[in-house]
Design a protein around this motif. Structure first.
Motif, PDB file in Angstrom:
ATOM      1  N   UNK A 186       1.023  -1.182   0.292  1.00  0.00           N
ATOM      2  CA  UNK A 186      -0.087  -0.053  -0.389  1.00  0.00           C
ATOM      3  C   UNK A 186       1.148   1.308   0.049  1.00  0.00           C
ATOM      4  N   UNK A 187       1.504   1.373   0.597  1.00  0.00           N
ATOM      5  CA  UNK A 187       2.619   2.389   0.816  1.00  0.00           C
ATOM      6  C   UNK A 187       3.756   2.496  -0.233  1.00  0.00           C
ATOM      7  N   UNK A 188       4.500   1.643  -1.153  1.00  0.00           N
ATOM      8  CA  UNK A 188       4.921   1.880  -2.454  1.00  0.00           C
ATOM      9  C   UNK A 188       3.849   2.205  -3.236  1.00  0.00           C
ATOM     10  N   UNK A 189       2.410   1.570  -3.635  1.00  0.00           N
ATOM     11  CA  UNK A 189       1.343   1.789  -4.561  1.00  0.00           C
ATOM     12  C   UNK A 189       0.930   3.525  -5.193  1.00  0.00           C
ATOM     13  N   UNK A 190       0.981   3.503  -3.163  1.00  0.00           N
ATOM     14  CA  UNK A 190       0.650   5.054  -2.657  1.00  0.00           C
ATOM     15  C   UNK A 190       1.238   5.911  -3.281  1.00  0.00           C
ATOM     16  N   UNK A 191       2.929   5.839  -3.344  1.00  0.00           N
ATOM     17  CA  UNK A 191       3.868   6.590  -4.095  1.00  0.00           C
ATOM     18  C   UNK A 191       3.864   6.830  -5.688  1.00  0.00           C
ATOM     19  N   UNK A 192       4.213   5.685  -6.130  1.00  0.00           N
ATOM     20  CA  UNK A 192       3.553   5.166  -7.205  1.00  0.00           C
ATOM     21  C   UNK A 192       2.227   5.718  -7.952  1.00  0.00           C
ATOM     22  N   UNK A 193       1.245   6.011  -7.476  1.00  0.00           N
ATOM     23  CA  UNK A 193      -0.014   6.351  -8.446  1.00  0.00           C
ATOM     24  C   UNK A 193      -0.452   8.027  -8.234  1.00  0.00           C
ATOM     25  N   UNK A 194       0.470   8.432  -6.907  1.00  0.00           N
ATOM     26  CA  UNK A 194       0.674   9.824  -6.910  1.00  0.00           C
ATOM     27  C   UNK A 194       1.347  10.692  -8.080  1.00  0.00           C
ATOM     28  N   UNK A 195       2.342   9.779  -7.965  1.00  0.00           N
ATOM     29  CA  UNK A 195       3.604  10.333  -8.869  1.00  0.00           C
ATOM     30  C   UNK A 195       2.708  10.849 -10.618  1.00  0.00           C
ATOM     31  N   UNK A 196       2.202   8.990 -10.857  1.00  0.00           N
ATOM     32  CA  UNK A 196       1.605   8.941 -12.060  1.00  0.00           C
ATOM     33  C   UNK A 196       0.660   9.578 -12.673  1.00  0.00           C
ATOM     34  N   UNK A 197      -0.353  10.139 -11.399  1.00  0.00           N
ATOM     35  CA  UNK A 197      -1.467  11.391 -11.728  1.00  0.00           C
ATOM     36  C   UNK A 197      -1.507  12.441 -11.922  1.00  0.00           C
ATOM     37  N   UNK A 198      -0.517  12.754 -11.528  1.00  0.00           N
ATOM     38  CA  UNK A 198       0.823  13.642 -11.621  1.00  0.00           C
ATOM     39  C   UNK A 198       1.042  13.989 -13.296  1.00  0.00           C
ATOM     40  N   UNK A 199       1.127  12.770 -13.744  1.00  0.00           N
ATOM     41  CA  UNK A 199       2.174  13.010 -14.990  1.00  0.00           C
ATOM     42  C   UNK A 199       1.646  12.333 -16.001  1.00  0.00           C
ATOM     43  N   UNK A 200       0.976  12.035 -15.733  1.00  0.00           N
ATOM     44  CA  UNK A 200      -0.243  10.895 -16.902  1.00  0.00           C
ATOM     45  C   UNK A 200      -2.002  11.249 -17.307  1.00  0.00           C
ATOM     46  N   UNK A 201      -2.222  11.925 -18.224  1.00  0.00           N
ATOM     47  CA  UNK A 201      -2.697  12.840 -18.643  1.00  0.00           C
ATOM     48  C   UNK A 201      -4.711  11.548 -18.655  1.00  0.00           C
ATOM     49  N   UNK A 202      -5.687  12.208 -18.216  1.00  0.00           N
ATOM     50  CA  UNK A 202      -6.660  11.402 -19.000  1.00  0.00           C
ATOM     51  C   UNK A 202      -7.346  11.175 -19.991  1.00  0.00           C
ATOM     52  N   UNK A 203      -7.396   9.649 -19.816  1.00  0.00           N
ATOM     53  CA  UNK A 203      -7.801   9.359 -21.400  1.00  0.00           C
ATOM     54  C   UNK A 203      -8.743  10.438 -22.707  1.00  0.00           C
ATOM     55  N   UNK A 204      -7.352   9.795 -24.023  1.00  0.00           N
ATOM     56  CA  UNK A 204      -8.029  10.885 -25.237  1.00  0.00           C
ATOM     57  C   UNK A 204      -9.049  10.314 -25.696  1.00  0.00           C
ATOM     58  N   UNK A 205     -10.396  11.446 -25.927  1.00  0.00           N
ATOM     59  CA  UNK A 205     -11.738  11.319 -25.985  1.00  0.00           C
ATOM     60  C   UNK A 205     -11.605  10.323 -26.907  1.00  0.00           C
ATOM     61  N   UNK A 206     -12.380   9.509 -26.774  1.00  0.00           N
ATOM     62  CA  UNK A 206     -12.603   8.728 -28.491  1.00  0.00           C
ATOM     63  C   UNK A 206     -11.968   7.144 -28.071  1.00  0.00           C
ATOM     64  N   UNK A 207     -11.233   6.862 -27.017  1.00  0.00           N
ATOM     65  CA  UNK A 207     -10.298   6.112 -26.642  1.00  0.00           C
ATOM     66  C   UNK A 207     -10.346   5.301 -25.113  1.00  0.00           C
ATOM     67  N   UNK A 208     -11.446   4.778 -24.789  1.00  0.00           N
ATOM     68  CA  UNK A 208     -11.765   4.176 -23.899  1.00  0.00           C
ATOM     69  C   UNK A 208     -11.029   3.079 -22.918  1.00  0.00           C
ATOM     70  N   UNK A 209     -11.042   2.898 -21.690  1.00  0.00           N
ATOM     71  CA  UNK A 209     -10.355   2.106 -21.033  1.00  0.00           C
ATOM     72  C   UNK A 209     -10.480   0.375 -20.746  1.00  0.00           C
ATOM     73  N   UNK A 210     -11.401   0.165 -21.895  1.00  0.00           N
ATOM     74  CA  UNK A 210     -12.002  -1.041 -22.038  1.00  0.00           C
ATOM     75  C   UNK A 210     -10.684  -2.367 -22.133  1.00  0.00           C
ATOM     76  N   UNK A 211     -10.272  -2.563 -22.278  1.00  0.00           N
ATOM     77  CA  UNK A 211      -9.059  -2.646 -22.615  1.00  0.00           C
ATOM     78  C   UNK A 211      -7.880  -3.419 -20.754  1.00  0.00           C
ATOM     79  N   UNK A 212      -8.068  -2.427 -20.401  1.00  0.00           N
ATOM     80  CA  UNK A 212      -7.773  -2.003 -19.303  1.00  0.00           C
ATOM     81  C   UNK A 212      -9.031  -3.234 -17.690  1.00  0.00           C
ATOM     82  N   UNK A 213     -10.365  -2.919 -18.662  1.00  0.00           N
ATOM     83  CA  UNK A 213     -11.358  -3.835 -17.349  1.00  0.00           C
ATOM     84  C   UNK A 213     -11.205  -4.746 -17.655  1.00  0.00           C
ATOM     85  N   UNK A 214     -11.114  -5.017 -18.597  1.00  0.00           N
ATOM     86  CA  UNK A 214     -11.036  -6.482 -18.854  1.00  0.00           C
ATOM     87  C   UNK A 214      -9.697  -6.833 -18.985  1.00  0.00           C
TER      88      UNK A 214
END
Length: 261
Positions: A186-214
């Motif tokens: 949890x500790x490592x994941x929290x750091x990892x996720x917070x940094x990723x959220x700061x640098x990775x944009x939300x998905x491009x319009x028309x490019x959904x996250x279906x593959x991830x949910x699969x």
């Protein structure tokens, strides 16, 4: 309800990257026969399945958010994952005392090269969940919980495979894994996720996250089946299945809240 009609109406080309779909198929081909293989076969398949899963996550990152997101995924998840595993295996912090064996092949400073790839392959799915609930520290916490829930399956499976060994003094335990390991994840994941959220944009319009949910859905289904049926260890499924399933529910509910604002 017409499930066949729903499948026919689904826009496969518009909602799934072709390269990612090929990668997902490769993951299935590698993982489906896994419980029927010998110990040596399972070890080999484990390595290649992680590589295929990692490349599939990278393909989805590229398709849905651009090449910079792939770079961020690799640098942050592989980098932080490697450092955490190196420090963890040497000092016992933050996961508890454990040692790697030679089962997973090539090692870099004692850490199997495939292990940081595993952090990245599932770190991407955790990030999708984090972004789905709105990001920030709340999103980082949810993404970290995804990683913790997945590890309730992963660690027992890898210990069974002989990939690493835990110290007898690392308890208290859950399914032969020290509880402190989940705290470390949890500790490592929290750091990892917070940094990723700061640098990775939300998905491009028309490019959904279906593959991830699969990929998430497949992991939940396959790991539950693996331990409850093939490995004869329902205790692991009893811990991992409701944990990962609960995270799915949290992501859905919080995501619904975000959409309604």
């Amino acid at each position: 309800m017409d499930p066949i009609g729903t499948l026919r109406a689904y826009d496969w080309r518009g909602r799934l990257p072709v390269v990612g779909l090929i990668g997902f198929a490769a993951v299935l081909v590698l993982q489906i026969p896994y419980p029927l293989l010998s110990d040596a076969g399972q070890r080999t398949v484990t390595i290649w399945a992680v590589v295929a899963f990692f490349l599939t996550s990278c393909a989805h990152a590229w398709w849905s958010r651009g090449v910079r997101s792939v770079a961020a995924l690799v640098v942050i998840c592989v980098g932080i994952g490697f450092i955490a595993e190196l420090v963890g295996s040497e000092t016992g912090v933050p996961f508890g005392n454990y040692n790697y064996t030679d089962v997973l092949g090539l090692r870099v400073f004692g850490v199997p090269a495939v292990v940081p790839l595993a952090w990245a392959m599932f770190g991407w799915l955790a990030l999708l969940c984090a972004q789905h609930v709105g990001g920030g520290w709340r999103g980082a916490a949810v993404g970290s919980l995804v990683l913790v829930a997945w590890d309730l399956f992963l660690d027992p499976q890898m210990v069974r495979l002989g990939a690493w060994e835990w110290s007898a003094t690392a308890g208290p335990w859950l399914n032969a894994i020290p509880v402190v390991n989940s705290v470390g994840w949890f500790a490592v994941g929290l750091v990892m996720m917070r940094i990723l959220l700061a640098v990775v944009p939300k998905r491009t319009a028309g490019r959904p996250d279906d593959l991830g949910w699969m990929l998430l859905g497949w992991t939940l289904f396959s790991e539950t089946l693996l331990f409850a049926v093939f490995f004869g260890n329902p205790a692991v499924a009893a811990a991992g299945t409701p944990a990962l399933g609960a995270v799915f529910l949290i992501v859905y509910l919080l995501g619904s809240t975000e959409r309604s604002r």
